[in-house]
Write an enzyme that holds these catalytic residues in place. Sequence first.
Site, mmCIF file in Angstrom:
data_model
loop_
_atom_site.group_PDB
_atom_site.id
_atom_site.type_symbol
_atom_site.label_atom_id
_atom_site.label_comp_id
_atom_site.label_asym_id
_atom_site.label_seq_id
_atom_site.Cartn_x
_atom_site.Cartn_y
_atom_site.Cartn_z
ATOM 1 C CG HIS A 484 3.406 4.620 -17.558
ATOM 2 N ND1 HIS A 484 3.374 3.963 -18.757
ATOM 3 C CD2 HIS A 484 2.467 4.051 -16.789
ATOM 4 C CE1 HIS A 484 2.445 3.025 -18.712
ATOM 5 N NE2 HIS A 484 1.887 3.065 -17.526
ATOM 6 C CD GLU A 721 -2.178 -1.678 9.265
ATOM 7 O OE1 GLU A 721 -1.757 -0.866 8.437
ATOM 8 O OE2 GLU A 721 -1.734 -2.827 9.380
ATOM 9 C CG ASP A 745 -3.986 0.118 5.439
ATOM 10 O OD1 ASP A 745 -4.635 0.226 4.382
ATOM 11 O OD2 ASP A 745 -2.936 -0.540 5.528
HETATM 12 C C1 PEP Z 1 -0.184 2.271 6.993
HETATM 13 O O1 PEP Z 1 -1.193 1.630 6.670
HETATM 14 O O2 PEP Z 1 -0.200 3.450 7.365
HETATM 15 C C2 PEP Z 1 1.145 1.620 6.938
HETATM 16 C C3 PEP Z 1 2.205 2.196 7.442
HETATM 17 O O3 PEP Z 1 1.223 0.439 6.307
HETATM 18 P P1 PEP Z 1 1.202 0.273 4.716
HETATM 19 O O4 PEP Z 1 1.245 1.642 4.099
HETATM 20 O O5 PEP Z 1 2.366 -0.569 4.366
HETATM 21 O O6 PEP Z 1 -0.114 -0.415 4.514
HETATM 22 MG MG MG Z 2 -1.099 -0.513 6.391
#
Ligand code: PEP
Ligand code: MG
Length: 862
Positions: A484, A721, A745
């Site tokens: 943490h 993504e 993503d």
């Molecule tokens: C990503 O996936 O790069 C993005 C900007 O969305 P999040 O991080 O909110 O999934």
């Molecule tokens: Mg994302």
Amino acid sequence: MRRVEESRLKSHSEGHIVLLAPMTGLVVPLANVPDPVFSGGMFGDGIGIDPLEGKLVAPCDGVVMHLARTGHAVTITTAEGAEILLHIGIDTVELNGRGFAPMIEQGAAVRTGDVLIEFDQDVVARNAPSLVSVIAIANSDAFGIVERADSGTLKAGQSPLLTLRAKDGAAVAASREASSVSEEARQSIVLEHAGGLHARPAARAREAARGLDARVEVRFDGKKAAIESVVGLLGLGAGQGATVEIVGIGAQAQAAVDAVVRELTREAHGEAEEKPARQMSPAPVTAVRPQGADSLAPNTLAGVCAAPGIAVGKLVRWDDADIDPPETTGNTPAAESRQLDKALAAVDAELNTTVRDASQRGAHGEAGIFAVHRVLLEDPTLIDAARDLISLGKSAGFAWRETIRAQIGVLSKVDDALLAERAADLRDIEKRVLRALGYSNAAARSLPDEAVLSAGEFTPSDLSSLDRKRVTALVMARGGATSHAAIIARQAGIPALVAMGDALHAIADGTQVVVDATAGRLEYAPSALDVERARSERERLAGVREANRRTSQQAAATRDGRAIEVAANIATLDDATTAVDNGADAVGLLRTELLFIHRQAAPTVDDHRQSYQSIVEALQGRTAIIRTLDVGADKEVDYLTLPPEPNPALGLRGIRLAQVRPDLLEDQLRGLLAVQPVGKVRILLPMVTDAGELVRLRKRIDELSAESGRTDKIEVGVMIEVPSAALLADQLSKHADFLSIGTNDLTQYTLAMDRCQPDLAAQADGLHPAVLRLVSAAVQGAEKHGKWVGVCGALAGDPLAVPLLVGLGVTELSVDPVSVPGIKARVRNLDYQLCRQRAQDALALESAQAVRALSREIWPQD
Ligand code: PEP
Ligand code: MG
């Protein structure tokens, strides 16, 4: 209500039982009660009431079968055997009796309309998630609801609420039997949670069993622990994959065992306190041991970077274990016991404020940590053991410290790293309570001007009470990605190293050290020259930051004139102000799920509109790209109890959620379309996979837009993504106004590496050539239709990635608000033509490391 009145008249002749409203208030259908435990019918079928007065009366004649110790709930058994649970508010067991005054005792016979519990509405409303109360038929197997009030305001003791009918004679008899005879229920389960029976599922299981008339214990490996005791449950040491047996004894044994089993088998993804990397932070810090750690200079220790930066200072051993309360005082045990109560109450109030502040700041991981501490603080195992010692004549402080130490001793024997880590939480509440009792460690309080604090492992409250102006770095012998303290250090921007090993303790207090957290190194007793170098590096970095800030309000372009918009990723109104202060040209991504995360119910159209409107106003004319709700997978919100999925990252997340909850998206779009001025908002759709999805959504957006009276079309963009979206960017760009690449993503799905898995953090690198090729494909697809492409994933804020993204044709970089000045400065130092050539070279490389090395060589960092 007429239907109910009629049935009431018939009630005696047909063996119906009519329950009158036990509270004055508004009807809330059970499904809308803001607690999945009730709305899911776990306590039986029933109904909710939103109370307008602080009084609970008997809804029928009967006997008080159970009165909660904390006075927030009561169960009444009617002469026919129906068991009626009356539960005031949501999560009110946590108030531990505060605000509730029971007017009856367990076992009392009551008549319809008798006052059962009086409660202070203000206290409950301020301290509990909701005042909505529940009337549930605990033995719904034997009694069904045949009529229920369906709307409107009810008057306590007067308005009919529910009509019950016994399901059949045998069931009633069985139910009566069950009420008087102690039943036993057992079930064995395998713990699938990562981390096993850790603090949060233990706390949830305890809560699930709390309202039921049964004693429940969990057995594992020859040991057992009562469900009420979270520390007892942790002490079982039941890790992931362990088979535990849940045993219940009492009238509602089966229901209690079922409730506990349900909690313990629930999917546990997204648990901030155990898995910090699963928080919503878009840019998980890469925790890697520095290369070449084996060949360190003799006065250097290696560690894992938990928060980057460089610092110089004097080592201060921050070890409150030295708080040493006297074993006895001249006070009586009763007086010491009262002292302990006062201290516990003070700490509880302090933690409550901390949880609330952290939630408001959007620091949900931190809020979760301290919420668990509140649960530990009321643990009967701890409190009873401390009281026993007090009754033997020990001081409150001594008794508390000994109790916690004994429990830490139990946990440290547990063969599970994650559970053993919870010892840090116990140490934390040990210190807090000792401080509340008036004890302190004076040495630790007086810090030199530049202090590098060292500890085995910092507890969260160490860090929340630090004088952050004097502390230049934190170094820990233990800790790691799940610690943490590491999360909080990152949020506070203090350079920190973890996992340095026991060699750290060999460095004497007061020794001068240089901490290069970014490089994963601590140098002790450095030469004057090394100190000088580190100081000037720190100063140089501070100077660079200051210079960048001075030019941050101006637009950024490469040396050869390619304009790059540097926007901010935000999640709250505060972030919007920080973005403006740091010179963001726009908001490139508003993550709306964070605005509504801790609500009990989904936001209304107006909630959406108001939130976005205030953000748009704070942006003072800048444009905001607002992403529609992207919940599911690593992003959970309290008001959605989504069914567990085997692969949440591949499941109902992003716009796919609209397949099961179209109302959520519709309400959000309506709110979005109402924001003024109309041209300042663009919509961004997450997790789109192909053009079909986009065309359908776009059509709906245009319909809603027309309904709202708008004449102009709102711009709609698509997140890239998912690899399919990158490959089909040309098709998507036909219908979209712009594309925004979510590299977090996109990297996860391209490399098949969970973005929340700390062990893969170093490999899940967005500069992998495969990811870059998809970025390139997305830009080429968009260019065919003259659309622009931005990047809003963490890669946009990585200085080594910036030249390559620009070179691949990206024209907008959306980054953390505080990173805007640095990224603008980086852009201004680039030559677009060179970036274009070298980006093509990078696409041909074989690994992310090779890409990083190339970038470092051509575009060294400031
Ligand atoms: C990503 O996936 O790069 C993005 C900007 O969305 P999040 O991080 O909110 O999934
Ligand atoms: Mg994302």
